[in-house]
Design a protein around this motif. Structure first.
Motif, PDB file in Angstrom:
ATOM      1  N   ILE A   1       0.843  -1.210   0.000  1.00 15.70           N
ATOM      2  CA  ILE A   1       0.000   0.000   0.000  1.00 15.70           C
ATOM      3  C   ILE A   1       0.874   1.255   0.000  1.00 15.70           C
ATOM      4  N   ALA A   2       1.943   1.214   0.805  1.00 16.27           N
ATOM      5  CA  ALA A   2       2.831   2.386   0.866  1.00 16.27           C
ATOM      6  C   ALA A   2       3.413   2.690  -0.517  1.00 16.27           C
ATOM      7  N   LYS A   3       3.704   1.647  -1.280  1.00 21.61           N
ATOM      8  CA  LYS A   3       4.306   1.844  -2.612  1.00 21.61           C
ATOM      9  C   LYS A   3       3.273   2.258  -3.656  1.00 21.61           C
ATOM     10  N   SER A   4       2.022   1.839  -3.444  1.00 16.54           N
ATOM     11  CA  SER A   4       1.039   1.949  -4.533  1.00 16.54           C
ATOM     12  C   SER A   4       0.046   3.098  -4.391  1.00 16.54           C
ATOM     13  N   SER A   5       0.017   3.761  -3.238  1.00 20.57           N
ATOM     14  CA  SER A   5      -1.058   4.730  -2.998  1.00 20.57           C
ATOM     15  C   SER A   5      -0.845   6.079  -3.661  1.00 20.57           C
ATOM     16  N   GLY A   6       0.373   6.396  -4.056  1.00 24.84           N
ATOM     17  CA  GLY A   6       0.630   7.725  -4.607  1.00 24.84           C
ATOM     18  C   GLY A   6       0.677   8.749  -3.486  1.00 24.84           C
TER      19      GLY A   6
END
Ligand code: NAD
Length: 493
Positions: free
Chosen positions: A241-246
């Motif tokens: 999530i940290a990598k993908s949330s923008g």
């Protein structure tokens, strides 16, 4: 609305104030882990459902933001009252859906009630701060403002408490939300949302979409209209999530590998109760569960015997039965994971003192398990197992105990049993964890205190208490100049 259809409970997604079918028309089964019965059938939602829910939340935001916070709070207060009235009913459903013993289910619902009242109280606070300006005839203060649409992604181990922590804090701050509960416990979440609906939360302010993390959860966190993500769950998912949330405000509450330190001056009877509760309560499936006991060498053998004797007496069974001490694990994967870690422990040279096997075949039971001869670097002492498995580690003194306690990637909760005030304070200062208990187990958070961890457990965000408000609001800084002339901060005249 939750209904019974051909003997099975079922409900739809909750979007824009209505219960609506998923575009997919597909469903997921919600299984009772104690006997593998189907408890409920829920929508297996897809991207289009998420888009609808986020759109509804986005459109409802301006009006909800403009609603005075005390008025928003009144709705939360009413929802908490409704949950209080339904406490027994919801707790029994939770017991069937999630498996933990009824007393703990009642505690979970109580936590939801408590946070509802607490956050309703925040509606009349939401404090900023005032401070003098460096210039004459100028006032400075801060105020709290909402963020926008918040994605709330929750795990299964606290099926009411965690959705309630997030939702109530987000709403009182003036945000609108899309809740994605765990696929293992959507029924409790649906009950909570139904109560918010009955408490007259306006359409679009709260939305709930059920489905798998990989489809629904992933779509939600990547949606551009979502301004904040509040996630509780495993480290693997949190890192994704940290990598993908923008560019969003992100709150991550992840795993733990929580230690209890037992010093040679500890009250061992008290410590025994704390270790049993920490290790085997909720079948070891709390993020704050104790999974390592770090024991002073002088009392090691004595405590080891006491613990094994007590662990062997614990009775496995349905959480609904009053004779049950330990309920089932949540699902088949969790059962396999516990068995896998027992095999790893044995292979690495740890000594199995009791348990180590699955329980009655009817459900996902696993015997309370104690490993001794565990060295701090073994995998069973390093990795989150999330099952009823505890590792005993022998140490020479407090310094070594604290070193071992800190020798892991997580930092959620920790505990020390000692009657020496200096040892207690050394541990409080030096243990790397967000929560420290003295002469109490690693579990037992209260809703008016911040909750969260350091290191691999989280990204610094805290939930509940006043810090829960910080997670779901932004700070706006305001300067009012009433001097009637241009005043320039930091510039020499
Ligand atoms: P999980 O990470 O498998 O799932 C948590 C939630 O994330 C579920 O709703 C799931 O559907 C969703 N999800 C999964 N993949 C996703 C993706 N790619 N994108 C978005 N969402 C996704 O965790 P779990 O098994 O439900 O919960 C157990 C874990 O939660 C343990 O590690 C435990 O320590 C942790 N936990 C932490 C706290 C805390 O406050 N620190 C509290 C409770 C549980």
């Amino acid at each position: 609305m939750i209904k019974k259809v051909i003997g099975l409970l079922t409900f739809k997604n909750y979007i824009n104030g209505k219960w609506v079918d998923s575009v997919s028309k597909k469903t997921l089964k919600d299984i009772n882990p104690a006997n593998q019965d189907i408890v409920c059938v829920v929508p297996a939602s897809v991207k289009e459902d998420i888009d609808e829910a986020v759109k509804a939340a986005h459109e409802a935001f301006p009006k909800w933001k403009a609603t005075p916070a005390p008025v928003r709070a009144n709705i939360l207060h009413r929802a908490a009252q409704l949950l209080e009235e339904k406490k027994d009913e919801v707790a029994k459903l939770m017991c069937r859906e999630m498996g933990k013993v009824l007393q703990e289910c009642l505690g979970d619902v109580q936590e939801g009630i408590d946070i509802g009242y607490y956050m309703a109280g925040e509606g009349r606070r939401l404090f900023g701060h005032t401070t003098p300006s460096e210039l004459s005839n100028k006032t400075a203060f801060t105020m709290r403002v909402p963020i926008g649409v918040c994605a709330l992604i929750t795990p299964w181990n606290f099926p009411i408490a965690i959705p309630a922590w997030k939702t109530t804090a987000a709403l009182v701050c003036g945000n609108t939300v899309v809740l994605k509960p765990s696929s293992d416990t959507p029924l409790c979440a649906a009950h909570f949302v139904e109560l918010l609906h009955k408490a007259c939360v306006p359409a679009g302010v709260v939305n709930m979409v059920t489905g798998t993390g990989e489809t629904v959860g992933a779509e939600l966190v990547q949606n551009k209209e979502v301004r904040a993500v509040s996630f509780t769950g495993s480290k693997t998912t949190g890192e994704w999530i940290a990598k993908s949330s923008g560019v969003k405000k992100i709150g991550l509450e992840m795993g733990g590998k929580n230690p209890i330190i037992l010093m040679d001056d500890a009250d061992l009877d008290l410590a025994l109760e704390g270790v049993l509760w920490g290790a085997f309560g909720t079948t070891g499936q709390r993020c704050t569960a104790a999974s390592r006991v770090i024991i002073h060498q002088k009392i090691f053998s004595r405590f080891e015997k006491m613990l094994v004797l007590a662990a062997k007496k614990l009775r496995l069974g349905s959480g609904l039965s009053s004779s049950t001490d330990v309920g089932p694990l949540i699902n088949k994967q969790a059962l396999e994971k516990s068995q896998h870690y027992v095999n790893i422990g044995l292979k690495d040279g740890a000594r199995l003192l009791c348990g180590g096997k699955a329980g009655p075949k009817s459900g996902f039971f696993f015997q309370p398990t104690v490993f001794s001869n565990v060295s701090p670097k073994m995998r069973i002492a390093q990795e989150e197992i999330f099952g009823p498995i505890i590792s005993l580690i022998k140490v020479k003194n407090l310094k070594e105990a604290i070193k071992v306690a800190n020798s892991i990637e997580y930092g959620l909760s920790s505990s020390i049993y000692t009657n020496n005030i200096s040892s207690a304070f050394k541990a409080i200062n030096e243990i790397e964890s967000g929560i420290v208990y003295v002469n109490a187990s690693t579990i037992g958070a209260e809703v008016h205190l911040p909750f969260g961890g350091v290191k691999g457990t989280g990204n610094g965000v805290r939930e509940a208490g006043i810090e829960g408000i910080n997670e779901f609001s932004e700070t706006k800084t305001v300067y009012i100049d009433y001097s009637g002339k241009l005043q320039r901060a930091q510039i020499d005249d």
